[in-house]
Design a protein around this motif. Structure first.
Motif, PDB file in Angstrom:
ATOM      1  N   ARG A   1       0.797  -0.978  -0.065  1.00 28.18           N
ATOM      2  CA  ARG A   1       0.020  -0.018   0.088  1.00 28.18           C
ATOM      3  C   ARG A   1       0.905   1.473   0.148  1.00 28.18           C
ATOM      4  NH1 ARG A   1      -3.609  -2.778   3.276  1.00 28.18           N
ATOM      5  NH2 ARG A   1      -2.922  -2.178   5.066  1.00 28.18           N
ATOM      6  N   HIS A   2       2.053   1.094   0.735  1.00 30.30           N
ATOM      7  CA  HIS A   2       2.783   2.362   0.731  1.00 30.30           C
ATOM      8  C   HIS A   2       3.440   2.409  -0.505  1.00 30.30           C
ATOM      9  CE1 HIS A   2       2.927   4.067   4.876  1.00 30.30           C
ATOM     10  NE2 HIS A   2       2.601   2.769   5.218  1.00 30.30           N
ATOM     11  N   GLU A   3       3.818   1.463  -1.126  1.00 31.07           N
ATOM     12  CA  GLU A   3       4.658   1.466  -2.558  1.00 31.07           C
ATOM     13  C   GLU A   3       3.602   2.195  -3.531  1.00 31.07           C
ATOM     14  OE1 GLU A   3       6.856  -1.154  -5.493  1.00 31.07           O
ATOM     15  OE2 GLU A   3       4.890  -2.035  -4.836  1.00 31.07           O
ATOM     16  N   GLN A   4       2.527   1.433  -3.542  1.00 32.06           N
ATOM     17  CA  GLN A   4       1.291   2.078  -4.515  1.00 32.06           C
ATOM     18  C   GLN A   4       0.932   3.675  -4.193  1.00 32.06           C
ATOM     19  OE1 GLN A   4      -0.134   0.254  -6.912  1.00 32.06           O
ATOM     20  NE2 GLN A   4      -0.646   2.454  -7.325  1.00 32.06           N
ATOM     21  N   SER A   5       1.076   4.047  -2.940  1.00 32.76           N
ATOM     22  CA  SER A   5       0.582   5.388  -2.687  1.00 32.76           C
ATOM     23  C   SER A   5       1.863   6.429  -3.301  1.00 32.76           C
ATOM     24  CB  SER A   5       0.456   5.575  -0.977  1.00 32.76           C
ATOM     25  OG  SER A   5       0.491   7.063  -0.654  1.00 32.76           O
ATOM     26  N   LEU A   6       2.958   5.951  -3.023  1.00 37.92           N
ATOM     27  CA  LEU A   6       4.155   6.659  -3.624  1.00 37.92           C
ATOM     28  C   LEU A   6       4.148   6.591  -5.242  1.00 37.92           C
ATOM     29  CD1 LEU A   6       7.074   7.999  -3.012  1.00 37.92           C
ATOM     30  CD2 LEU A   6       8.118   5.621  -3.280  1.00 37.92           C
ATOM     31  N   LEU A   7       3.766   5.761  -5.862  1.00 34.77           N
ATOM     32  CA  LEU A   7       3.772   5.385  -7.306  1.00 34.77           C
ATOM     33  C   LEU A   7       2.594   6.188  -7.926  1.00 34.77           C
ATOM     34  CD1 LEU A   7       5.013   1.865  -7.831  1.00 34.77           C
ATOM     35  CD2 LEU A   7       6.388   3.937  -8.018  1.00 34.77           C
ATOM     36  N   ASP A   8       1.386   6.454  -6.877  1.00 34.18           N
ATOM     37  CA  ASP A   8       0.213   7.005  -7.645  1.00 34.18           C
ATOM     38  C   ASP A   8       0.411   8.124  -8.162  1.00 34.18           C
ATOM     39  OD1 ASP A   8      -1.577   5.037  -6.979  1.00 34.18           O
ATOM     40  OD2 ASP A   8      -2.243   5.821  -5.142  1.00 34.18           O
ATOM     41  N   VAL A   9       1.559   9.024  -7.940  1.00 37.08           N
ATOM     42  CA  VAL A   9       1.883  10.214  -8.531  1.00 37.08           C
ATOM     43  C   VAL A   9       2.482  10.068 -10.070  1.00 37.08           C
ATOM     44  CG1 VAL A   9       2.269  11.556  -6.545  1.00 37.08           C
ATOM     45  CG2 VAL A   9       4.374  10.456  -7.694  1.00 37.08           C
ATOM     46  N   LEU A  10       2.828   8.980 -10.455  1.00 32.45           N
ATOM     47  CA  LEU A  10       3.221   8.574 -11.755  1.00 32.45           C
ATOM     48  C   LEU A  10       2.257   8.075 -12.625  1.00 32.45           C
ATOM     49  CD1 LEU A  10       6.741   7.148 -10.701  1.00 32.45           C
ATOM     50  CD2 LEU A  10       6.297   9.473 -11.394  1.00 32.45           C
TER      51      LEU A  10
ATOM     52  N   ALA B   1       1.276   5.623 -15.959  1.00 32.68           N
ATOM     53  CA  ALA B   1       1.846   4.431 -16.407  1.00 32.68           C
ATOM     54  C   ALA B   1       3.239   4.517 -17.290  1.00 32.68           C
ATOM     55  CB  ALA B   1       1.112   3.493 -17.373  1.00 32.68           C
ATOM     56  N   ALA B   2       3.501   5.229 -18.094  1.00 34.56           N
ATOM     57  CA  ALA B   2       4.588   5.733 -19.038  1.00 34.56           C
ATOM     58  C   ALA B   2       5.776   5.980 -18.028  1.00 34.56           C
ATOM     59  CB  ALA B   2       4.458   6.669 -19.940  1.00 34.56           C
ATOM     60  N   ASP B   3       5.430   6.878 -17.049  1.00 31.46           N
ATOM     61  CA  ASP B   3       6.627   7.429 -16.029  1.00 31.46           C
ATOM     62  C   ASP B   3       6.865   5.950 -15.273  1.00 31.46           C
ATOM     63  OD1 ASP B   3       6.759   9.716 -17.120  1.00 31.46           O
ATOM     64  OD2 ASP B   3       5.427  10.503 -15.217  1.00 31.46           O
ATOM     65  N   ARG B   4       6.028   5.162 -15.052  1.00 33.43           N
ATOM     66  CA  ARG B   4       6.369   4.121 -14.103  1.00 33.43           C
ATOM     67  C   ARG B   4       7.170   3.151 -14.967  1.00 33.43           C
ATOM     68  NH1 ARG B   4       0.904   2.247 -10.706  1.00 33.43           N
ATOM     69  NH2 ARG B   4       0.335   4.469 -10.024  1.00 33.43           N
ATOM     70  N   ASP B   5       6.790   2.713 -16.077  1.00 30.21           N
ATOM     71  CA  ASP B   5       7.517   1.858 -17.055  1.00 30.21           C
ATOM     72  C   ASP B   5       8.953   2.548 -17.109  1.00 30.21           C
ATOM     73  OD1 ASP B   5       5.482   0.017 -17.264  1.00 30.21           O
ATOM     74  OD2 ASP B   5       5.010   1.135 -19.307  1.00 30.21           O
ATOM     75  N   ALA B   6       9.054   3.833 -17.295  1.00 32.86           N
ATOM     76  CA  ALA B   6      10.415   4.440 -17.312  1.00 32.86           C
ATOM     77  C   ALA B   6      11.285   4.446 -16.161  1.00 32.86           C
ATOM     78  CB  ALA B   6      10.328   5.908 -17.923  1.00 32.86           C
ATOM     79  N   LEU B   7      10.624   4.585 -15.150  1.00 30.22           N
ATOM     80  CA  LEU B   7      11.179   4.399 -13.875  1.00 30.22           C
ATOM     81  C   LEU B   7      11.932   3.234 -13.734  1.00 30.22           C
ATOM     82  CD1 LEU B   7      12.047   5.527 -10.921  1.00 30.22           C
ATOM     83  CD2 LEU B   7       9.541   4.820 -10.125  1.00 30.22           C
ATOM     84  N   GLU B   8      11.096   2.076 -13.835  1.00 28.01           N
ATOM     85  CA  GLU B   8      11.437   0.717 -13.899  1.00 28.01           C
ATOM     86  C   GLU B   8      12.535   0.236 -14.745  1.00 28.01           C
ATOM     87  OE1 GLU B   8      11.073  -2.712 -11.811  1.00 28.01           O
ATOM     88  OE2 GLU B   8       9.689  -1.094 -11.526  1.00 28.01           O
ATOM     89  N   ARG B   9      12.613   0.757 -15.902  1.00 25.96           N
ATOM     90  CA  ARG B   9      13.661   0.652 -16.990  1.00 25.96           C
ATOM     91  C   ARG B   9      14.879   1.488 -16.389  1.00 25.96           C
ATOM     92  NH1 ARG B   9      10.216   2.150 -20.414  1.00 25.96           N
ATOM     93  NH2 ARG B   9      11.605   4.389 -21.038  1.00 25.96           N
TER      94      ARG B   9
END
Length: 152
Positions: free
Chosen positions: A117-126, A128-136
């Motif tokens: 839940r904490h991780e999701q809350s942090l990533l909610d500001v990104l 899908a494209a930003d999340r993919d870019a962050l992961e890469r």
């Protein structure tokens, strides 16, 4: 000294990553430390052993990139609290292996949803494209950091 480049600490990537990691870890720890009496290093040891049981303390340190002394202290504390168990490796009697106890597994199962839940809350500001870019980017930087670490 005048010829020495100035380090802008607030723009220095290692510093920023460390601050981010500490802030995120502390926020997540707030949801489990008082309830279960687990420190951040203890949680990291438990999380690794949940995914890969029967590791040595040295292997846990390697997988978490934590200092061996911090892992040793966390392991000692977790053993004392009955959250992990230590046994001798059947293949190498000189090597001890660690795994979560039943109590450790129970706690792990309760903490995981809080952490996610904490991780999701942090990533909610990104998006899908930003999340993919962050992961890469994280995968690339982790690979590069490991490679640079092999050469030092």
């Amino acid at each position: 000294m005048n010829d020495t480049p100035r380090l802008q600490l607030d723009r220095f990537l290692p510093y920023r990553l460390s601050v981010l990691s500490n802030l995120v870890s502390s926020a997540i720890a707030g949801s489990y430390s008082s309830r279960f009496g687990i420190s951040i290093p203890e949680w990291r040891v438990m999380a690794v052993l949940a995914m890969q049981p029967e590791l040595s303390a040295a292997q846990v340190a390697e997988r978490t990139a934590m200092d061996k002394v911090a892992v040793s202290r966390a392991v000692s504390s977790l053993l004392e609290k009955g959250r992990i168990e230590r046994s001798v490796s059947p293949g190498d009697r000189r090597r001890s292996i660690l795994k979560l106890s039943a109590e450790g597994t129970r706690i792990y199962r309760e903490v995981v949803p809080l952490a996610l839940r904490h991780e999701q809350s942090l990533l909610d500001v990104l998006d899908a494209a930003d999340r993919d870019a962050l992961e890469r980017i994280l995968d690339t930087l982790l690979g590069r950091a490991r490679a640079l670490g092999d050469h030092s």
